[in-house]
Enzyme design. Structure first.
Site, short mmCIF file in Angstrom:
data_model
loop_
_atom_site.label_atom_id
_atom_site.label_comp_id
_atom_site.label_asym_id
_atom_site.label_seq_id
_atom_site.Cartn_x
_atom_site.Cartn_y
_atom_site.Cartn_z
N GLN A 176 32.66 121.97 15.84
CA GLN A 176 31.57 122.91 15.52
C GLN A 176 31.97 124.37 15.71
OE1 GLN A 176 28.78 122.32 14.04
NE2 GLN A 176 28.62 120.10 14.23
N HIS A 198 34.91 118.82 6.70
CA HIS A 198 33.62 118.91 6.01
C HIS A 198 32.63 119.83 6.72
CE1 HIS A 198 30.91 116.09 8.33
NE2 HIS A 198 32.06 115.63 8.76
N THR A 234 50.00 106.90 3.18
CA THR A 234 50.10 107.93 2.15
C THR A 234 48.98 108.95 2.37
OG1 THR A 234 51.04 106.32 0.66
CG2 THR A 234 50.13 108.32 -0.35
N CYS A 322 25.17 112.09 13.34
CA CYS A 322 25.71 110.75 13.60
C CYS A 322 24.75 109.90 14.40
CB CYS A 322 27.02 110.85 14.37
SG CYS A 322 28.12 111.99 13.60
#
Ligand code: PLP
Length: 387
Positions: A176, A198, A234, A322
């Site tokens: 945050q 994000h 990957t 969440c």
């Protein structure tokens, strides 16, 4: 529904145009960065350039950045892969679920975990240091609390930990705070730091872990040896490219963005106190993070207010995204707030895309919703409520 007002930027942020463009570029240039032909080598070089920029954005002079799938993975890696057998850990009682759940799993595996409680809404450095003894391998704290925006002075804490024992690793959950507050991992003596793309206008599924001493981290994922053999697999090239674009934009404009967020926060509080809404408790400290405001409208259950606002196009939350579906807020409980305050708390969080001009409408809608809900529930302030 009218205009959409997104005020839940602590949950996630709308990506910058340039972050989306960078991800799209990677969809077209789809080569595996481990391959040897020119196109693939170019991708690999870009990944390394972004790693350098990420390091520079936190002032790192040594160590590396590991790309991860997000803040949760970075935190779990720091906690699980840096601690040695028999070592204990110090954290606080109001961390994000990623830390708390990882700590509880460590306890089940036999590690001792000290949870430091906030006092008067603050985590006191001396309380953390008081737990530090020879058994401690790691201290982990969140820089900015995701529900109320309280800030821990990580620079003072880092120095205090290292003074007591320079071998102890210091992990900071900066999900945050990254690109909202200036962070210098050298000055704060941070060994591990978790970041999420994000939350900074990048895209989901990408994060980073700053690691000062890669040699002290156990391999997280075994395989083809990517990410300095620490996290094989990957690379998530679109996510990393978008992260690079977002961090570049955010780092260049750090001071301007922080000022913008502070202005929004101050204006919101100004409009709120000028409104007719009574019995409001601001749970965020005055000197909290620039983008988070946690506010209780007494007698108005959070969930009802959230949905009433949603019907009017306003998106806010009742706490951590969440744990939005779980009832109790660990943070508000840890802060010792009375049940009336906890049950009526909502989190408003600002982002780069918000504008001062939209706040008047938001306050007017909150005022209307609060009045409506209170009239239905026949709200009366409890006389003995001391807030
Ligand atoms: N730490 C904090 C303080 C957060 O606010 C969040 C997300 O809300 C996380 C960790 C988890 O980050 P991510 O969503 O990238 O897994």
């Amino acid at each position: 529904m009218g205009i959409e007002r997104y005020l839940d930027n602590a949950a996630t942020t709308r990506p910058y145009e340039r972050a989306i463009a960078a991800a799209q570029e990677a969809f077209s240039a789809y080569y595996n960065p481990s391959a040897v032909y020119k196109q693939a080598v170019e991708i690999s070089k870009r990944i390394e350039e972004i790693r350098k920029k990420a390091r520079a954005s936190i002032g790192a002079k040594q160590g590396t950045i590991l790309y991860t799938s997000g803040g949760t993975e970075s935190i779990n890696t720091a906690l699980n892969h840096a601690l040695r057998k028999g070592q204990s850990l110090v954290t606080t009682s109001y961390e994000h679920a990623a830390t708390i759940q990882a700590c509880e799993a460590l306890e089940r595996d036999g590690h001792r975990v000290h949870y430091v409680e906030p006092v008067d809404g603050r985590i006191r450095i001396e309380d953390i240091i008081a737990c530090v003894d020879d058994t401690i391998g790691l201290v982990s704290v969140m820089h900015v609390n995701n529900e109320v925006g309280n800030i821990v002075d990580v620079q003072a804490l880092g120095k205090a930990i290292k003074k007591k024992n320079p071998r102890i690793l210091f992990h900071v959950d900066a999900v945050q705070s990254y690109l909202k507050l200036k962070i210098d991992v050298e000055a704060a003596m941070i060994d591990l730091m978790s970041i999420s793309a994000h939350k900074i206008h990048g895209i989901k599924g990408t994060g980073a872990l700053y690691v000062r001493h890669p040699e002290r981290l156990r391999t997280l994922i075994h395989g083809g040896g990517q990410e300095q053999n620490l996290r094989s697999g990957t690379e998530n090239v679109p996510g990393i490219f978008a992260f690079g674009a977002a961090l570049e934009a955010g780092h260049e404009a750090l001071e301007r963005h922080t000022e913008h967020l502070q202005t929004l926060r101050a204006r919101f509080l100004e409009l709120l106190s000028a409104s007719e809404i009574k019995d409001v408790v601001v749970n965020s400290p005055e000197d909290g993070a620039p983008h988070i405001l946690n506010i209780s409208f007494l007698g108005v259950p959070s969930e009802i207010l959230l949905h009433s606002l949603e019907a009017r196009g306003i998106m806010v939350s009742s706490g951590s995204a969440c744990s939005a579906k779980k009832k109790a807020s660990r943070t508000l409980e840890a802060l010792g707030l009375p049940a009336e305050v906890r049950q009526s708390a909502i989190r408003i969080s600002f982002g780069y895309w918000n504008r001062e001009a939209e706040l008047g409408d938001v306050i007017a809608e909150i005022e209307s919703c609060v009045k409506q809900i209170r009239s239905i529930t026949k709200y009366q302030r409890k006389k003995d409520l001391n807030v």
